[in-house]
Design a protein around this motif. Structure first.
Motif, PDB file in Angstrom:
ATOM      1  N   VAL A 234       0.952  -1.226  -0.030  1.00  0.00           N
ATOM      2  CA  VAL A 234      -0.050  -0.089  -0.106  1.00  0.00           C
ATOM      3  C   VAL A 234       0.863   1.276  -0.126  1.00  0.00           C
ATOM      4  O   VAL A 234       1.713   1.351   0.746  1.00  0.00           O
ATOM      5  CB  VAL A 234      -0.930  -0.015   1.180  1.00  0.00           C
ATOM      6  CG1 VAL A 234      -1.630   1.183   1.283  1.00  0.00           C
ATOM      7  CG2 VAL A 234      -2.035  -1.146   0.938  1.00  0.00           C
ATOM      8  N   ASP A 235       0.457   2.082  -0.958  1.00  0.00           N
ATOM      9  CA  ASP A 235       1.320   3.466  -1.046  1.00  0.00           C
ATOM     10  C   ASP A 235       0.403   4.542   0.002  1.00  0.00           C
ATOM     11  O   ASP A 235       1.389   5.312   0.692  1.00  0.00           O
ATOM     12  CB  ASP A 235       1.475   4.097  -2.383  1.00  0.00           C
ATOM     13  CG  ASP A 235       2.146   3.231  -3.305  1.00  0.00           C
ATOM     14  OD1 ASP A 235       3.363   2.855  -2.914  1.00  0.00           O
ATOM     15  OD2 ASP A 235       1.512   2.571  -4.243  1.00  0.00           O
ATOM     16  N   VAL A 236      -0.739   4.459  -0.073  1.00  0.00           N
ATOM     17  CA  VAL A 236      -1.465   5.577   0.823  1.00  0.00           C
ATOM     18  C   VAL A 236      -2.644   4.927   1.353  1.00  0.00           C
ATOM     19  O   VAL A 236      -3.343   4.161   0.667  1.00  0.00           O
ATOM     20  CB  VAL A 236      -1.937   6.710  -0.202  1.00  0.00           C
ATOM     21  CG1 VAL A 236      -2.966   7.676   0.198  1.00  0.00           C
ATOM     22  CG2 VAL A 236      -0.955   7.355  -0.892  1.00  0.00           C
ATOM     23  N   PHE A 237      -2.692   4.988   2.604  1.00  0.00           N
ATOM     24  CA  PHE A 237      -4.131   4.904   3.210  1.00  0.00           C
ATOM     25  C   PHE A 237      -5.121   5.810   3.214  1.00  0.00           C
ATOM     26  O   PHE A 237      -4.998   6.824   3.663  1.00  0.00           O
ATOM     27  CB  PHE A 237      -3.821   4.350   4.617  1.00  0.00           C
ATOM     28  CG  PHE A 237      -3.100   3.133   4.878  1.00  0.00           C
ATOM     29  CD1 PHE A 237      -3.703   1.851   4.638  1.00  0.00           C
ATOM     30  CD2 PHE A 237      -1.410   3.102   5.046  1.00  0.00           C
ATOM     31  CE1 PHE A 237      -3.041   0.636   4.940  1.00  0.00           C
ATOM     32  CE2 PHE A 237      -0.961   1.743   5.260  1.00  0.00           C
ATOM     33  CZ  PHE A 237      -1.630   0.672   5.011  1.00  0.00           C
ATOM     34  N   HIS A 238      -6.407   5.488   2.863  1.00  0.00           N
ATOM     35  CA  HIS A 238      -7.504   6.370   2.635  1.00  0.00           C
ATOM     36  C   HIS A 238      -8.343   6.070   3.971  1.00  0.00           C
ATOM     37  O   HIS A 238      -9.129   4.795   4.192  1.00  0.00           O
ATOM     38  CB  HIS A 238      -8.327   5.989   1.474  1.00  0.00           C
ATOM     39  CG  HIS A 238      -9.248   7.282   1.268  1.00  0.00           C
ATOM     40  ND1 HIS A 238     -10.063   7.115   0.104  1.00  0.00           N
ATOM     41  CD2 HIS A 238     -10.018   8.209   1.944  1.00  0.00           C
ATOM     42  CE1 HIS A 238     -11.018   8.194  -0.044  1.00  0.00           C
ATOM     43  NE2 HIS A 238     -11.102   8.644   1.401  1.00  0.00           N
ATOM     44  N   CYS A 239      -8.387   6.818   4.815  1.00  0.00           N
ATOM     45  CA  CYS A 239      -8.979   6.519   6.406  1.00  0.00           C
ATOM     46  C   CYS A 239     -10.461   7.107   6.496  1.00  0.00           C
ATOM     47  O   CYS A 239     -10.395   8.097   6.654  1.00  0.00           O
ATOM     48  CB  CYS A 239      -8.012   7.047   7.278  1.00  0.00           C
ATOM     49  SG  CYS A 239      -6.417   6.604   7.237  1.00  0.00           S
ATOM     50  N   SER A 240     -11.418   6.255   6.084  1.00  0.00           N
ATOM     51  CA  SER A 240     -12.927   6.706   6.252  1.00  0.00           C
ATOM     52  C   SER A 240     -13.421   6.611   7.546  1.00  0.00           C
ATOM     53  O   SER A 240     -13.463   5.824   8.446  1.00  0.00           O
ATOM     54  CB  SER A 240     -13.507   5.584   5.303  1.00  0.00           C
ATOM     55  OG  SER A 240     -15.192   5.918   5.224  1.00  0.00           O
ATOM     56  N   TRP A 259      -3.300   8.922  12.870  1.00  0.00           N
ATOM     57  CA  TRP A 259      -2.941   7.667  13.605  1.00  0.00           C
ATOM     58  C   TRP A 259      -2.134   6.896  12.638  1.00  0.00           C
ATOM     59  O   TRP A 259      -1.207   6.246  13.078  1.00  0.00           O
ATOM     60  CB  TRP A 259      -3.808   6.862  14.489  1.00  0.00           C
ATOM     61  CG  TRP A 259      -3.909   7.410  15.876  1.00  0.00           C
ATOM     62  CD1 TRP A 259      -4.940   8.033  16.491  1.00  0.00           C
ATOM     63  CD2 TRP A 259      -3.025   7.291  16.903  1.00  0.00           C
ATOM     64  NE1 TRP A 259      -4.728   8.452  17.686  1.00  0.00           N
ATOM     65  CE2 TRP A 259      -3.538   7.910  18.180  1.00  0.00           C
ATOM     66  CE3 TRP A 259      -1.659   6.785  16.892  1.00  0.00           C
ATOM     67  CZ2 TRP A 259      -3.070   7.953  19.290  1.00  0.00           C
ATOM     68  CZ3 TRP A 259      -1.123   6.806  18.162  1.00  0.00           C
ATOM     69  CH2 TRP A 259      -1.430   7.407  19.258  1.00  0.00           C
ATOM     70  N   THR A 260      -2.841   6.603  11.429  1.00  0.00           N
ATOM     71  CA  THR A 260      -2.413   5.735  10.617  1.00  0.00           C
ATOM     72  C   THR A 260      -1.149   6.233   9.773  1.00  0.00           C
ATOM     73  O   THR A 260      -0.141   5.433   9.726  1.00  0.00           O
ATOM     74  CB  THR A 260      -3.393   5.494   9.347  1.00  0.00           C
ATOM     75  OG1 THR A 260      -4.498   5.042   9.911  1.00  0.00           O
ATOM     76  CG2 THR A 260      -2.953   4.677   8.196  1.00  0.00           C
ATOM     77  N   LYS A 261      -0.905   7.483   9.770  1.00  0.00           N
ATOM     78  CA  LYS A 261       0.324   7.981   9.187  1.00  0.00           C
ATOM     79  C   LYS A 261       1.291   7.858  10.471  1.00  0.00           C
ATOM     80  O   LYS A 261       2.550   7.545   9.896  1.00  0.00           O
ATOM     81  CB  LYS A 261       0.091   9.541   8.887  1.00  0.00           C
ATOM     82  CG  LYS A 261       1.396  10.074   8.403  1.00  0.00           C
ATOM     83  CD  LYS A 261       1.273  11.824   7.904  1.00  0.00           C
ATOM     84  CE  LYS A 261       2.456  12.301   7.276  1.00  0.00           C
ATOM     85  NZ  LYS A 261       2.195  13.606   6.984  1.00  0.00           N
ATOM     86  N   LYS A 262       1.011   8.279  11.407  1.00  0.00           N
ATOM     87  CA  LYS A 262       2.152   8.234  12.497  1.00  0.00           C
ATOM     88  C   LYS A 262       2.635   6.682  12.724  1.00  0.00           C
ATOM     89  O   LYS A 262       3.721   6.209  13.005  1.00  0.00           O
ATOM     90  CB  LYS A 262       1.337   8.567  13.686  1.00  0.00           C
ATOM     91  CG  LYS A 262       2.293   8.500  15.138  1.00  0.00           C
ATOM     92  CD  LYS A 262       1.725   9.177  16.356  1.00  0.00           C
ATOM     93  CE  LYS A 262       2.614   9.061  17.445  1.00  0.00           C
ATOM     94  NZ  LYS A 262       2.162   9.399  18.568  1.00  0.00           N
ATOM     95  N   LEU A 263       1.720   5.659  12.621  1.00  0.00           N
ATOM     96  CA  LEU A 263       2.036   4.139  12.757  1.00  0.00           C
ATOM     97  C   LEU A 263       2.852   3.534  11.603  1.00  0.00           C
ATOM     98  O   LEU A 263       3.638   2.766  11.545  1.00  0.00           O
ATOM     99  CB  LEU A 263       0.931   3.457  13.337  1.00  0.00           C
ATOM    100  CG  LEU A 263       0.075   3.810  14.341  1.00  0.00           C
ATOM    101  CD1 LEU A 263      -1.019   3.028  14.625  1.00  0.00           C
ATOM    102  CD2 LEU A 263       1.057   3.515  15.701  1.00  0.00           C
TER     103      LEU A 263
END
Length: 346
Positions: A234-240, A259-263
């Motif tokens: 995965v390159d980018v997470f789209h956090c819904s 949080w997703t970016k931090k982790l």
């Protein structure tokens, strides 16, 4: 409406592999059902082109269905397989590119009619390969990347959630084991498109049947859940989320994208009632619209690096020129969202 913070943060370029986006505004995927027999026509192309002409940095299409009998029960949801549908999407891509935009399809399987445990391992493998086949087709017809829909209790998310995944084979088990199906989909898509073609992955804590659900109750659990997906490619997470401003866990103001970016260290997209004063489920439960609201808090979070992109849903549905108006300070011209916006491809 006034806005005190500078919008400059929204209009900074971003480069991911070979893809450079002009700004941080993303058109969120929104099911429209204007593609008869799964084939998008010239009206769909014009709909997306209008957003590209008005400075949306990245368009994520409505969900597009892979080639599998259970993938959809809705006749007018677009396909991402078959000659006619792919030709229609090729026209969409061409029109968006001609307007200076970038566009990726959201690749989707709407879910098992019963439970994911009803699929044999062979059927699961066939579905994995259909995701990869659609990813390869997306690249071939000119899309700029893909998004895999792993949210909202659709198929990939059904494998994630313990309430919908009772499997005892390698696709079931604890939280990490339940990511196996998604990992195989991501890996197969990566193999199909190569190392430099962006893969976005959309996930959610909430489910279509339970808005309070959480796959991960703590940051530690979220990290365990996300790591296999990140490692798979995965390159980018789209956090819904339903409301972007809500903290994901106690003791921190960070939202799910933060949080997703931090982790993971990966870029993230935040989403959830941006630019409007009401969350989107009120539309489906009560038929309610939403008024325009300021985005100062959003801009502050973006400036602080909490997330990298901002997905706009209903505000862009109601107002194709939303991004241009924000950039040019034409805030008094912003259009409120009403349910009538669902009835046409404006």
């Amino acid at each position: 409406m006034t806005q005190s913070n500078s919008v400059q943060a929204l209009f900074q370029p971003f480069t991911l592999h070979n893809l450079t986006l002009n700004n941080r505004i993303v058109m969120a995927p929104m099911t429209r059902q204007f593609s008869p027999e799964g084939v998008p026509g010239s009206d769909v192309a014009a709909y997306y082109r209008r957003r590209a002409e008005n400075n949306v940095g990245l368009i994520v299409t409505e969900g597009t269905i892979i080639d599998h009998p259970d993938a959809s029960n809705q006749q007018n949801v677009p396909h991402i397989y078959g000659e006619a549908a792919l030709k229609g999407w090729e026209k969409v891509v061409s029109d968006v590119h001609a307007a200076g935009g970038k566009i990726i399809p959201q690749i989707w399987h709407m879910g098992a009619r019963g439970q994911v445990g009803d699929y044999t391992e062979q059927e699961v493998q066939e579905i994995v390969q259909q995701f990869a086949k659609s990813a390869a087709s997306a690249k071939e017809i000119g899309f700029d990347g893909i998004e895999l829909h792993g949210a909202h209790e659709y198929l990939i998310d059904q494998f994630f959630w313990n309430k919908t995944n009772p499997r005892t084979d390698r696709y079931g088990g604890d939280m990490v084991q339940r990511t196996r199906f998604a990992v195989e989909v991501i890996e197969a898509c990566r193999e199909a498109v190569g190392p430099d073609f962006p893969i976005v992955f959309r996930f959610s804590q909430w489910k279509g049947s339970d808005y309070s659900a959480k796959l991960a109750e703590t940051p530690e659990e979220l990290e365990r859940f996300l790591q296999p997906l990140s490692d798979a490619g995965v390159d980018v997470f789209h956090c819904s989320t339903r409301r972007f401003w809500q903290p994901e866990f106690e003791g921190s103001d960070l939202n799910l994208a933060g949080w997703t970016k931090k982790l993971t260290g990966k870029p993230t997209i935040t989403v959830g009632s941006v630019g409007l004063d009401g969350e989107f489920m009120s539309l489906f439960k009560e038929g309610k619209g939403a008024e325009v609201s300021g985005i100062d808090d959003l801009l502050h979070r973006l400036e602080q690096g909490e997330f990298d992109f901002v997905a706009i849903g209903r505000a862009l549905l109601a107002d194709p020129a939303w991004a241009s108006k924000i950039q040019e300070g034409r805030l008094d011209e912003l259009v409120a969202f009403s349910p009538a916006a669902l009835q046409t491809l404006n």
